[in-house]
Design a protein around this motif. Structure first.
Motif, PDB file in Angstrom:
ATOM      1  N   LEU A   1      72.280 -40.232  17.104  1.00 26.15           N
ATOM      2  CA  LEU A   1      73.603 -40.408  16.523  1.00 26.15           C
ATOM      3  C   LEU A   1      74.653 -40.116  17.573  1.00 26.15           C
ATOM      4  CD1 LEU A   1      75.586 -40.515  13.973  1.00 26.15           C
ATOM      5  CD2 LEU A   1      75.274 -38.031  13.898  1.00 26.15           C
ATOM      6  N   THR A   2      75.635 -41.012  17.699  1.00 22.22           N
ATOM      7  CA  THR A   2      76.780 -40.719  18.544  1.00 22.22           C
ATOM      8  C   THR A   2      77.620 -39.667  17.830  1.00 22.22           C
ATOM      9  OG1 THR A   2      76.789 -43.012  19.360  1.00 22.22           O
ATOM     10  CG2 THR A   2      78.775 -41.705  19.727  1.00 22.22           C
ATOM     11  N   LYS A   3      77.689 -38.466  18.414  1.00 22.34           N
ATOM     12  CA  LYS A   3      78.336 -37.344  17.742  1.00 22.34           C
ATOM     13  C   LYS A   3      79.820 -37.621  17.481  1.00 22.34           C
ATOM     14  CE  LYS A   3      74.611 -34.769  17.703  1.00 22.34           C
ATOM     15  NZ  LYS A   3      73.654 -35.699  18.318  1.00 22.34           N
ATOM     16  N   ARG A   4      80.351 -36.893  16.503  1.00 22.76           N
ATOM     17  CA  ARG A   4      81.681 -37.177  15.977  1.00 22.76           C
ATOM     18  C   ARG A   4      82.742 -37.306  17.069  1.00 22.76           C
ATOM     19  NH1 ARG A   4      82.301 -32.805  13.163  1.00 22.76           N
ATOM     20  NH2 ARG A   4      83.592 -31.703  14.677  1.00 22.76           N
ATOM     21  N   GLU A   5      82.838 -36.340  17.957  1.00 21.44           N
ATOM     22  CA  GLU A   5      83.882 -36.357  18.977  1.00 21.44           C
ATOM     23  C   GLU A   5      83.699 -37.533  19.948  1.00 21.44           C
ATOM     24  OE1 GLU A   5      82.940 -32.128  17.703  1.00 21.44           O
ATOM     25  OE2 GLU A   5      81.793 -33.885  18.358  1.00 21.44           O
ATOM     26  N   GLU A  57      87.465 -48.456  33.817  1.00 22.45           N
ATOM     27  CA  GLU A  57      87.644 -47.028  34.023  1.00 22.45           C
ATOM     28  C   GLU A  57      86.413 -46.283  33.548  1.00 22.45           C
ATOM     29  OE1 GLU A  57      91.233 -46.450  31.810  1.00 22.45           O
ATOM     30  OE2 GLU A  57      90.190 -46.255  29.895  1.00 22.45           O
ATOM     31  N   VAL A  58      86.088 -45.221  34.261  1.00 23.22           N
ATOM     32  CA  VAL A  58      84.924 -44.401  33.927  1.00 23.22           C
ATOM     33  C   VAL A  58      85.403 -42.988  33.609  1.00 23.22           C
ATOM     34  CG1 VAL A  58      82.735 -43.446  34.740  1.00 23.22           C
ATOM     35  CG2 VAL A  58      83.388 -45.790  35.360  1.00 23.22           C
ATOM     36  N   THR A  59      84.896 -42.440  32.499  1.00 24.72           N
ATOM     37  CA  THR A  59      85.305 -41.120  32.031  1.00 24.72           C
ATOM     38  C   THR A  59      84.068 -40.294  31.714  1.00 24.72           C
ATOM     39  OG1 THR A  59      87.271 -42.126  31.026  1.00 24.72           O
ATOM     40  CG2 THR A  59      86.699 -39.896  30.317  1.00 24.72           C
ATOM     41  N   ARG A  60      84.103 -39.016  32.062  1.00 23.89           N
ATOM     42  CA  ARG A  60      83.034 -38.101  31.663  1.00 23.89           C
ATOM     43  C   ARG A  60      83.516 -37.312  30.451  1.00 23.89           C
ATOM     44  NH1 ARG A  60      78.519 -35.492  33.878  1.00 23.89           N
ATOM     45  NH2 ARG A  60      78.151 -37.517  34.842  1.00 23.89           N
ATOM     46  N   LEU A  61      82.758 -37.411  29.361  1.00 24.50           N
ATOM     47  CA  LEU A  61      83.111 -36.753  28.110  1.00 24.50           C
ATOM     48  C   LEU A  61      82.203 -35.548  27.906  1.00 24.50           C
ATOM     49  CD1 LEU A  61      83.335 -39.984  25.893  1.00 24.50           C
ATOM     50  CD2 LEU A  61      85.226 -38.807  26.997  1.00 24.50           C
ATOM     51  N   SER A  62      82.802 -34.383  27.763  1.00 26.46           N
ATOM     52  CA  SER A  62      82.039 -33.157  27.552  1.00 26.46           C
ATOM     53  C   SER A  62      82.590 -32.438  26.323  1.00 26.46           C
ATOM     54  CB  SER A  62      82.124 -32.231  28.767  1.00 26.46           C
ATOM     55  OG  SER A  62      81.558 -32.860  29.907  1.00 26.46           O
ATOM     56  N   VAL A  63      81.701 -32.043  25.432  1.00 33.64           N
ATOM     57  CA  VAL A  63      82.084 -31.381  24.192  1.00 33.64           C
ATOM     58  C   VAL A  63      81.221 -30.140  24.015  1.00 33.64           C
ATOM     59  CG1 VAL A  63      82.175 -31.581  21.672  1.00 33.64           C
ATOM     60  CG2 VAL A  63      82.790 -33.546  23.103  1.00 33.64           C
ATOM     61  N   ALA A  64      81.835 -29.053  23.612  1.00 38.51           N
ATOM     62  CA  ALA A  64      81.099 -27.838  23.265  1.00 38.51           C
ATOM     63  C   ALA A  64      81.548 -27.390  21.889  1.00 38.51           C
ATOM     64  CB  ALA A  64      81.348 -26.743  24.286  1.00 38.51           C
ATOM     65  N   VAL A  83      82.508 -51.266  26.074  1.00 36.48           N
ATOM     66  CA  VAL A  83      82.416 -49.821  26.216  1.00 36.48           C
ATOM     67  C   VAL A  83      80.933 -49.465  26.285  1.00 36.48           C
ATOM     68  CG1 VAL A  83      82.881 -47.579  25.160  1.00 36.48           C
ATOM     69  CG2 VAL A  83      84.587 -49.414  25.016  1.00 36.48           C
ATOM     70  N   VAL A  84      80.557 -48.771  27.349  1.00 33.83           N
ATOM     71  CA  VAL A  84      79.163 -48.387  27.561  1.00 33.83           C
ATOM     72  C   VAL A  84      79.092 -46.875  27.684  1.00 33.83           C
ATOM     73  CG1 VAL A  84      77.113 -48.653  29.019  1.00 33.83           C
ATOM     74  CG2 VAL A  84      78.728 -50.563  28.771  1.00 33.83           C
ATOM     75  N   HIS A  85      78.155 -46.259  26.964  1.00 34.12           N
ATOM     76  CA  HIS A  85      77.898 -44.823  27.076  1.00 34.12           C
ATOM     77  C   HIS A  85      76.539 -44.596  27.726  1.00 34.12           C
ATOM     78  CE1 HIS A  85      80.836 -43.075  23.849  1.00 34.12           C
ATOM     79  NE2 HIS A  85      81.451 -43.771  24.784  1.00 34.12           N
ATOM     80  N   ALA A  86      76.486 -43.603  28.598  1.00 36.54           N
ATOM     81  CA  ALA A  86      75.236 -43.257  29.275  1.00 36.54           C
ATOM     82  C   ALA A  86      75.062 -41.744  29.251  1.00 36.54           C
ATOM     83  CB  ALA A  86      75.240 -43.771  30.712  1.00 36.54           C
ATOM     84  N   VAL A  87      73.841 -41.317  28.932  1.00 34.69           N
ATOM     85  CA  VAL A  87      73.532 -39.884  28.982  1.00 34.69           C
ATOM     86  C   VAL A  87      72.416 -39.581  29.974  1.00 34.69           C
ATOM     87  CG1 VAL A  87      74.320 -39.419  26.642  1.00 34.69           C
ATOM     88  CG2 VAL A  87      71.944 -40.086  27.020  1.00 34.69           C
ATOM     89  N   THR A  88      71.715 -40.630  30.443  1.00 33.66           N
ATOM     90  CA  THR A  88      70.658 -40.433  31.436  1.00 33.66           C
ATOM     91  C   THR A  88      71.128 -40.966  32.781  1.00 33.66           C
ATOM     92  OG1 THR A  88      69.582 -42.582  31.056  1.00 33.66           O
ATOM     93  CG2 THR A  88      68.925 -40.741  29.624  1.00 33.66           C
ATOM     94  N   PRO A 146      76.591 -34.111  28.144  1.00 29.81           N
ATOM     95  CA  PRO A 146      77.758 -34.885  28.591  1.00 29.81           C
ATOM     96  C   PRO A 146      77.466 -36.381  28.541  1.00 29.81           C
ATOM     97  CG  PRO A 146      76.681 -33.840  30.449  1.00 29.81           C
ATOM     98  CD  PRO A 146      76.016 -33.289  29.232  1.00 29.81           C
ATOM     99  N   VAL A 147      78.501 -37.158  28.270  1.00 30.78           N
ATOM    100  CA  VAL A 147      78.386 -38.613  28.147  1.00 30.78           C
ATOM    101  C   VAL A 147      79.318 -39.255  29.166  1.00 30.78           C
ATOM    102  CG1 VAL A 147      78.765 -40.602  26.653  1.00 30.78           C
ATOM    103  CG2 VAL A 147      77.782 -38.503  25.710  1.00 30.78           C
ATOM    104  N   THR A 148      78.795 -40.225  29.897  1.00 27.57           N
ATOM    105  CA  THR A 148      79.622 -41.009  30.812  1.00 27.57           C
ATOM    106  C   THR A 148      80.025 -42.279  30.103  1.00 27.57           C
ATOM    107  OG1 THR A 148      78.415 -40.135  32.720  1.00 27.57           O
ATOM    108  CG2 THR A 148      79.743 -42.099  33.076  1.00 27.57           C
TER     109      THR A 148
END
Length: 401
Positions: A232-236, A369-376, A347-352, A392-394
């Motif tokens: 599941l793509t988490k809420r944030e 544009e490339v963004t690193r998304l980090s949530v705690a 829009v592409v998400h990568a975790v590996t 983290p998700v790129t």
């Protein structure tokens, strides 16, 4: 060109209630098409008459085959508000069709209830799944619904009650504008009538009970709103993805590697004109997508069970593509980019690391544009609390020029 096809809206007062010019058009027609109720109103016409066939497209083709011959289609109320006029206007040139509306059921209901129609969300369940109601209900929301038949009010009342909206004001209006007009009202949870006319309209003033599950129509529903197996793509992160996709009314999304379908479902919930196709290769997750789509009010989500990029062949061109799983699969990003319409967003998400390599290759080829998304998230640590980071998700976002 003089219109050869005329669509005429009819009210409860029947053919006699039409303006003389519309009655003259009916008298001059060579073919008249309508429901059994409409055709029964005709008296002494010389034209051939036909009722609607199933599927509807068969009758539409019959109409198109008579191009140049005077054809009249009789409809209920306003043919351009969830009516047959919408279908025919897509197939017949503007200068070849004349449309004459009557008062719509929505206008009549708004007048009976003194509701500002601009503040009401209008729906139809005529030939459409009742699960659509789930995405429309919200506290203080006013709804009007065109019923499919006499059973629709009972089904809608039961669903409202199951959703926790049993206290909602529930009004059923039958045969509006005619001698048999009747208006009945109760709370949804108290609706028991079993003698409703097939021709009816439902008005609802939504009131959330204490057990109602209230879900917004923005981005980032709670994770627990979805049935999932952890994929599941988490809420944030989901909210960030949908913001990057930037949905506009009527656009089509491909959700590739859809998991439990959360991105596609929130895309559809954002606006009732949205379209989405979820592509998922795992049968168990595909079943979850079906369940989530029905439970969250988006039964119109189209599901393709297969592996991308092969499963993307022959699909309609998208306005936006989200790749949330399998970004590193050979040819997937290139195929998605080639399919995008001009101005479309990828829009592409990568975790590996492997998926990131493919993502960076796409970025260097197409820009963006490339963004690193980090949530705690704060969670208990014994008697205290601490921050537990999610993976983290790129994110890569690019717009096709």
């Amino acid at each position: 060109m003089t219109p050869w096809l005329t669509v005429i809206g009819v009210g409860e007062d029947g053919i006699a209630g039409l303006a003389p010019i519309h009655r003259a058009t009916i008298d001059a027609a060579r073919l008249i098409i309508g429901g059994e109720r409409h055709l029964a109103m005709l008296n002494g016409v010389k034209a051939e008459t036909r009722s609607w066939e199933s599927p509807l497209s068969r009758t539409v083709e019959t109409i198109l085959a008579r191009r140049g011959t005077p054809v009249v289609v009789l409809a209920t109320g306003d043919p351009m508000h969830f009516g047959i006029g919408v279908t025919l206007a897509k197939r017949v040139a503007r200068e070849e069709i004349a449309i004459h509306p009557h008062l719509s059921a929505f206008s009549l209901a708004a007048a009976r209830l003194a509701w500002p129609l601009s503040e009401v969300e209008c729906l139809t369940f005529h030939g459409r799944p009742i699960e659509l109601l789930t995405a429309a209900v919200a506290p203080r929301q006013k709804l009007m619904i065109l019923s499919h038949d006499a059973t629709t009010p009972g089904l809608v009342a039961a669903r409202l009650t199951a959703l926790g909206y049993g206290p909602s004001r529930f009004v059923v209006l039958e045969h509006m504008g005619g001698a048999k007009e009747r208006v009945r009202e109760s709370c949804a949870e108290d609706w028991r009538a079993n003698d409703v006319a097939d021709l009816n309209t439902i008005a609802i003033d939504c009131v959330a009970g204490p057990n109602a599950r209230i879900l917004h129509r923005g981005f980032g529903l709670p994770d627990e709103a979805f049935r999932h197996d952890g994929q599941l793509t988490k809420r944030e992160i989901r909210a960030a993805a949908l913001s990057a996709l930037g949905p506009l009314p009527g656009e089509l999304l491909w959700d590739v590697g859809a998991g439990c379908g959360s991105i596609a479902i929130e895309w559809l919930r954002h606006h009732r004109l949205q379209q989405a196709i979820a592509i998922e290769r795992n049968p168990e997750r595909a079943a979850m997508i079906r369940d989530n789509a029905a439970a969250l009010g988006t039964p119109n989500l189209r599901l393709i069970e297969g592996e991308a990029p092969a499963a993307l062949q022959d699909l309609p061109a998208p306005d936006a593509v989200f790749i949330g799983g399998g970004a590193g699969r050979a040819g997937l990003i290139d195929t998605a980019w080639a399919a995008l319409k001009p101005g479309g967003r990828l829009v592409v998400h990568a975790v590996t690391v492997e998926s990131e390599l493919a993502l960076f290759a796409g970025y260097h080829a197409q820009g963006g544009e490339v963004t690193r998304l980090s949530v705690a998230r704060m969670e208990p640590v014994g008697a205290y609390h601490g921050w537990k980071p999610l993976m983290p998700v790129t994110q890569w976002r690019a717009v096709k020029s």
